[in-house]
Design an enzyme around this catalytic site. Structure first.
Site, short mmCIF file in Angstrom:
data_model
loop_
_atom_site.label_atom_id
_atom_site.label_comp_id
_atom_site.label_asym_id
_atom_site.label_seq_id
_atom_site.Cartn_x
_atom_site.Cartn_y
_atom_site.Cartn_z
N LYS A 255 0.83 -1.22 0.00
CA LYS A 255 0.00 0.00 0.00
C LYS A 255 0.85 1.26 0.00
O LYS A 255 0.59 2.18 -0.75
CB LYS A 255 -0.89 0.07 1.26
N ARG B 289 -10.27 1.04 8.60
CA ARG B 289 -9.81 -0.32 8.85
C ARG B 289 -10.86 -1.12 9.60
O ARG B 289 -10.65 -2.30 9.88
CB ARG B 289 -8.55 -0.25 9.69
N ARG C 100 11.84 -5.50 5.58
CA ARG C 100 11.41 -4.16 5.18
C ARG C 100 12.13 -3.06 5.98
O ARG C 100 12.31 -3.16 7.17
CB ARG C 100 9.91 -4.05 5.41
N ARG D 48 10.62 -1.07 11.47
CA ARG D 48 9.51 -0.76 12.35
C ARG D 48 9.47 -1.71 13.54
O ARG D 48 9.72 -2.89 13.39
CB ARG D 48 8.19 -0.82 11.58
N ARG E 206 -1.10 -8.78 13.43
CA ARG E 206 -1.65 -7.76 12.52
C ARG E 206 -2.48 -8.42 11.42
O ARG E 206 -3.51 -7.89 11.00
CB ARG E 206 -0.52 -6.91 11.93
P1 ATP Z 1 1.71 -1.41 5.99
O1 ATP Z 1 2.41 -0.17 6.42
O2 ATP Z 1 2.59 -2.44 5.44
O3 ATP Z 1 0.54 -1.12 5.13
P2 ATP Z 1 0.04 -1.88 8.24
O4 ATP Z 1 -1.16 -1.74 7.38
O5 ATP Z 1 -0.01 -2.91 9.31
O6 ATP Z 1 1.25 -2.16 7.33
P3 ATP Z 1 0.13 0.91 9.01
O7 ATP Z 1 -1.00 1.25 8.13
O8 ATP Z 1 1.38 1.66 8.87
O9 ATP Z 1 0.55 -0.61 8.96
O10 ATP Z 1 -0.39 0.98 10.53
C1 ATP Z 1 0.45 0.61 11.61
C2 ATP Z 1 -0.39 0.38 12.84
O11 ATP Z 1 -1.08 1.60 13.17
C3 ATP Z 1 -1.46 -0.67 12.72
O12 ATP Z 1 -1.00 -1.97 12.97
C4 ATP Z 1 -2.46 -0.19 13.79
O13 ATP Z 1 -2.01 -0.53 15.09
C5 ATP Z 1 -2.38 1.32 13.66
N1 ATP Z 1 -3.39 1.85 12.71
C6 ATP Z 1 -3.16 2.44 11.51
N2 ATP Z 1 -4.30 2.80 10.90
C7 ATP Z 1 -5.30 2.43 11.73
C8 ATP Z 1 -6.72 2.50 11.67
N3 ATP Z 1 -7.35 3.03 10.62
N4 ATP Z 1 -7.43 2.02 12.72
C9 ATP Z 1 -6.82 1.48 13.79
N5 ATP Z 1 -5.50 1.36 13.91
C10 ATP Z 1 -4.73 1.83 12.90
MG MG Z 2 1.46 1.54 5.43
#
Ligand code: ATP
Ligand code: MG
Length: 226
Positions: A19, A93, A127, A160, A171
């Site tokens: 993403k 999410r 990563r 991270r 996750r």
């Molecule tokens: P990637 O960065 O590879 O897409 P990811 O989707 O797990 O991985 P991020 O989107 O960077 O990671 O989010 C990191 C963390 O932040 C999540 O694991 C969660 O704890 C929190 N987080 C991010 N967005 C949300 C959301 N919309 N609702 C709840 N928690 C969130």
């Molecule tokens: Mg991300």
């Protein structure tokens, strides 16, 4: 002057599906503003804001942060870019977050990156991230030009705290339980566009072609006439 219509897109996919990488390309190619919930939370942790400190343990354990906290953070940030077209990455999410978003704006399209969990597990542990920009590298297939340093700024890369095997498993579980229902939510509204594959570079041309058509339908017609 012709006012260009504002375009609003959401990008979804399991953690490590690419993403962040694809968002960077979309933003560069189509000039959208980028809002990433993960980047926002990590910026808050780095700056040691009250919110960042409160959320860090949640994030490091691979759990989602509470809906009201993340929704408030995202909606506040959205206000500063409401006059422009944007791409939302990492939000919504949960179905509750999707309903909150629906309450404040209408989203034009939802891009779903469908990458197998097996691929993801291998990827996340190799990563590396440039924290200030969100630029992502992978030592296996997308390494930085100089090991450990960002290509653009030369600043150091980090791993991270939540990219450990146990946290990745958690996750992925919260993705299955809480985020997959959001895909159904958008699918039932006819808004979901799914792109499947195991390599970002192979998925990207399809996403690019899809967005070109969505954003510049007139160009498409010109090509069709020729
Ligand atoms: P990637 O960065 O590879 O897409 P990811 O989707 O797990 O991985 P991020 O989107 O960077 O990671 O989010 C990191 C963390 O932040 C999540 O694991 C969660 O704890 C929190 N987080 C991010 N967005 C949300 C959301 N919309 N609702 C709840 N928690 C969130
Ligand atoms: Mg991300």
């Amino acid at each position: 002057m012709v006012q260009q219509r504002i375009f609003r897109a959401v990008i979804m996919g399991p953690p490590g599906s690419g993403k962040g990488t694809v968002s960077g390309r979309i933003v560069k190619r189509f000039g959208l503003s980028h809002l990433s919930s993960g980047d926002l939370l990590r910026a808050n942790i780095k700056a040691q804001t009250e919110l960042g400190l409160l959320m860090k343990s949640c994030i490091d354990q691979g759990q989602l942060v509470p809906d009201d906290v993340i929704s408030r953070l995202i909606l506040t940030e959205m206000r500063s870019i409401e006059q422009s077209s944007w791409l939302l990455d990492g939000f919504p999410r949960t179905v509750t977050q999707a309903e909150t978003l629906d309450g404040v704006c209408s989203v034009d399209t939802v891009i779903n990156m469908d990458v197998p969990f097996q691929t993801i597990k291998q990827r996340l542990t190799s990563r590396w991230l440039h924290l200030p920009s969100g630029r992502v590298y992978n030592i296996d297939f997308n390494p930085p030009k100089i090991s450990g340093l960002d290509d653009v700024t030369g600043e150091p890369l980090i791993q991270r705290d939540d990219d450990t095997p146990e946290t990745i498993t958690r996750r992925l579980r919260s993705y299955e339980n809480q985020t997959q229902p959001v895909l159904e939510y958008y699918r039932s509204k006819g808004m979901l566009e799914t792109f499947s594959g195991t390599e970002t570079n192979k998925i990207w041309p399809h996403i690019q072609a899809f967005l070109s058509k969505k954003l510049f339908p007139q160009n498409d017609k010109v090509v069709g006439k020729a």
